[in-house]
Scaffold this motif. Structure first.
Motif, short mmCIF file in Angstrom:
data_model
loop_
_atom_site.label_atom_id
_atom_site.label_comp_id
_atom_site.label_asym_id
_atom_site.label_seq_id
_atom_site.Cartn_x
_atom_site.Cartn_y
_atom_site.Cartn_z
N TRP A 229 0.81 -1.21 0.00
CA TRP A 229 0.00 0.00 0.00
C TRP A 229 0.85 1.26 0.00
N VAL A 230 2.10 1.16 0.47
CA VAL A 230 2.98 2.32 0.56
C VAL A 230 3.29 2.90 -0.81
N THR A 231 3.26 2.07 -1.85
CA THR A 231 3.61 2.53 -3.20
C THR A 231 2.41 3.01 -3.99
N SER A 232 1.29 3.28 -3.32
CA SER A 232 0.12 3.80 -4.02
C SER A 232 0.40 5.19 -4.58
N TYR A 233 -0.19 5.49 -5.73
CA TYR A 233 0.01 6.78 -6.37
C TYR A 233 -1.34 7.44 -6.64
N ARG A 234 -1.33 8.74 -6.83
CA ARG A 234 -2.55 9.48 -7.11
C ARG A 234 -3.10 9.06 -8.47
N PRO A 235 -4.39 8.71 -8.55
CA PRO A 235 -4.97 8.27 -9.83
C PRO A 235 -4.92 9.36 -10.89
N GLN A 236 -4.81 8.96 -12.16
CA GLN A 236 -4.79 9.87 -13.30
C GLN A 236 -5.85 9.41 -14.31
N PRO A 237 -7.12 9.72 -14.06
CA PRO A 237 -8.20 9.15 -14.88
C PRO A 237 -8.13 9.53 -16.36
N ARG A 238 -7.69 10.74 -16.67
CA ARG A 238 -7.68 11.17 -18.08
C ARG A 238 -6.56 10.49 -18.87
N ARG A 239 -5.68 9.81 -18.19
CA ARG A 239 -4.67 9.04 -18.90
C ARG A 239 -5.28 7.79 -19.53
N TRP A 240 -6.37 7.30 -18.94
CA TRP A 240 -6.94 6.02 -19.36
C TRP A 240 -8.27 6.18 -20.10
N VAL A 241 -8.97 7.26 -19.85
CA VAL A 241 -10.29 7.45 -20.46
C VAL A 241 -10.29 8.77 -21.23
N LYS A 242 -10.75 8.73 -22.49
CA LYS A 242 -10.78 9.93 -23.33
C LYS A 242 -12.20 10.39 -23.64
N ASP A 243 -13.16 9.48 -23.52
CA ASP A 243 -14.57 9.81 -23.79
C ASP A 243 -15.27 10.01 -22.46
N TYR A 244 -15.78 11.24 -22.23
CA TYR A 244 -16.36 11.58 -20.93
C TYR A 244 -17.88 11.72 -20.99
N SER A 245 -18.49 11.17 -22.01
CA SER A 245 -19.94 11.27 -22.14
C SER A 245 -20.63 10.30 -21.18
N GLY A 246 -21.95 10.49 -21.07
CA GLY A 246 -22.76 9.57 -20.26
C GLY A 246 -22.48 9.61 -18.78
N ILE A 248 -19.57 10.25 -17.26
CA ILE A 248 -18.19 9.94 -16.89
C ILE A 248 -17.42 11.20 -16.48
N GLU A 249 -17.76 12.34 -17.11
CA GLU A 249 -17.05 13.58 -16.80
C GLU A 249 -17.16 13.93 -15.31
N ALA A 250 -18.36 13.78 -14.74
CA ALA A 250 -18.56 14.10 -13.32
C ALA A 250 -17.73 13.17 -12.44
N ILE A 251 -17.65 11.90 -12.82
CA ILE A 251 -16.86 10.95 -12.04
C ILE A 251 -15.38 11.29 -12.12
N VAL A 252 -14.91 11.63 -13.30
CA VAL A 252 -13.51 12.01 -13.49
C VAL A 252 -13.17 13.24 -12.66
N ARG A 253 -14.08 14.21 -12.62
CA ARG A 253 -13.82 15.42 -11.81
C ARG A 253 -13.74 15.07 -10.33
#
Length: 285
Positions: A229-246, A248-253
């Motif tokens: 768990w010590v090596t956990s890093y801050r998530p980077q959602p826009r690195r993996w998802v490019k379509d924010y419709s439906g 998803i944009e609110a979840i990414v924010r």
């Protein structure tokens, strides 16, 4: 050999050891002394700090300076990393509360003490883990010469069920909901004690202490498996998802705002939809 010759050899050896020690200490940058005992160097999610047990919790942030006596805590799905004045690194896992009771002398102060022939400053750092889990690593240039100059720097961790004296570099302490304390030593040495007994620990050893019971020790095949768990890093959602419709944009924010529980709740609900969305699976991962 004559008594005088033996004495000269002992003095020469002592001078060599002192020279080596001072040379190693000189590698530490001579930064100006500061009154701060600790600093928040990383924060994933939400974290708070307060100056005393009766004070109000206030949100903390990276680069905030802390003093001995202060408390810090982490929220759900959050982590906080601290750098203490004595160069000890501490990382708090989620839902942890830590009291920074006292901090040992910095390497810079110890170097000055040695150079000027003064008694060494306080070496012991004292932490009180009230809840949750911490990992710590001691970074000190004094190891290797302490046999000649004095005892090593130590860290003492107290919990509701045990006192842990640590002489070493890499360890993990966890306090469960039932106040059960578990300490895992990755490198170095530790001693866990309470009113019912004590045990000594070395690398890849673990001990637990429960309410009303003596500590119990066990050997681990690979203790480092426990601290992934010590090596956990801050998530980077826009690195993996490019379509924010439906939606998803609110979840990414939410993820970018480090509102992780809200994001996980929304993603878990979306994952139960009749038609699976690969974006939801990626963000959950």
């Amino acid at each position: 050999k004559s008594y005088e010759a033996a004495g000269r050899e002992r003095r020469a050896l002592r001078n060599i050891v002192l020279t080596v020690a001072l040379g190693m200490l000189a590698l530490v940058p001579a930064v100006a002394a500061r009154a701060d005992d600790a600093e928040v160097v990383s924060l994933i999610g939400k974290g708070d700090a307060r100056i005393s047990a009766d004070a109000e919790w206030k949100p903390t942030a990276v680069k905030q300076k802390l003093q001995a006596g202060w408390f810090v805590r982490t929220g759900e799905m959050s982590q906080m990393a601290l750098l203490l004045r004595d160069n000890t690194q501490v990382r708090l896992n989620q839902l942890s509360i830590l009291n920074i009771k006292s901090i040992g002398a910095s390497p810079q102060q110890t170097r000055l003490d040695v150079q000027q022939g003064r008694a060494w400053s306080q070496r012991e750092t004292s932490l009180d883990l009230q809840r949750g889990r911490i990992w710590a690593q001691v970074k000190s240039v004094l190891y290797g010469v302490t046999a000649a100059l004095g005892p090593t720097h130590t860290v003492k961790v107290t919990t509701q069920t045990a006192t842990i004296g640590i002489r070493g570099t890499d360890w993990d302490v966890e306090v469960g909901d039932d106040n059960k304390t578990t300490v895992t030593v990755l490198s170095g040495e530790a001693e866990m004690s309470n009113d019912f007994g004590r045990v000594s620990l070395g690398p890849n050893e673990q001990a637990t202490a429960e309410v009303g019971k003596a500590p119990v020790k066990r050997y681990l095949t690979d203790a480092r498996d426990r601290v992934q768990w010590v090596t956990s890093y801050r998530p980077q959602p826009r690195r993996w998802v490019k379509d924010y419709s439906g939606g998803i944009e609110a979840i990414v924010r939410n993820i970018e705002a480090q509102e992780f529980p809200a994001a996980v709740k929304a993603l878990s609900k979306a994952a139960k939809a009749p038609r699976p969305d690969v974006r939801v699976a990626l963000l959950l991962a």
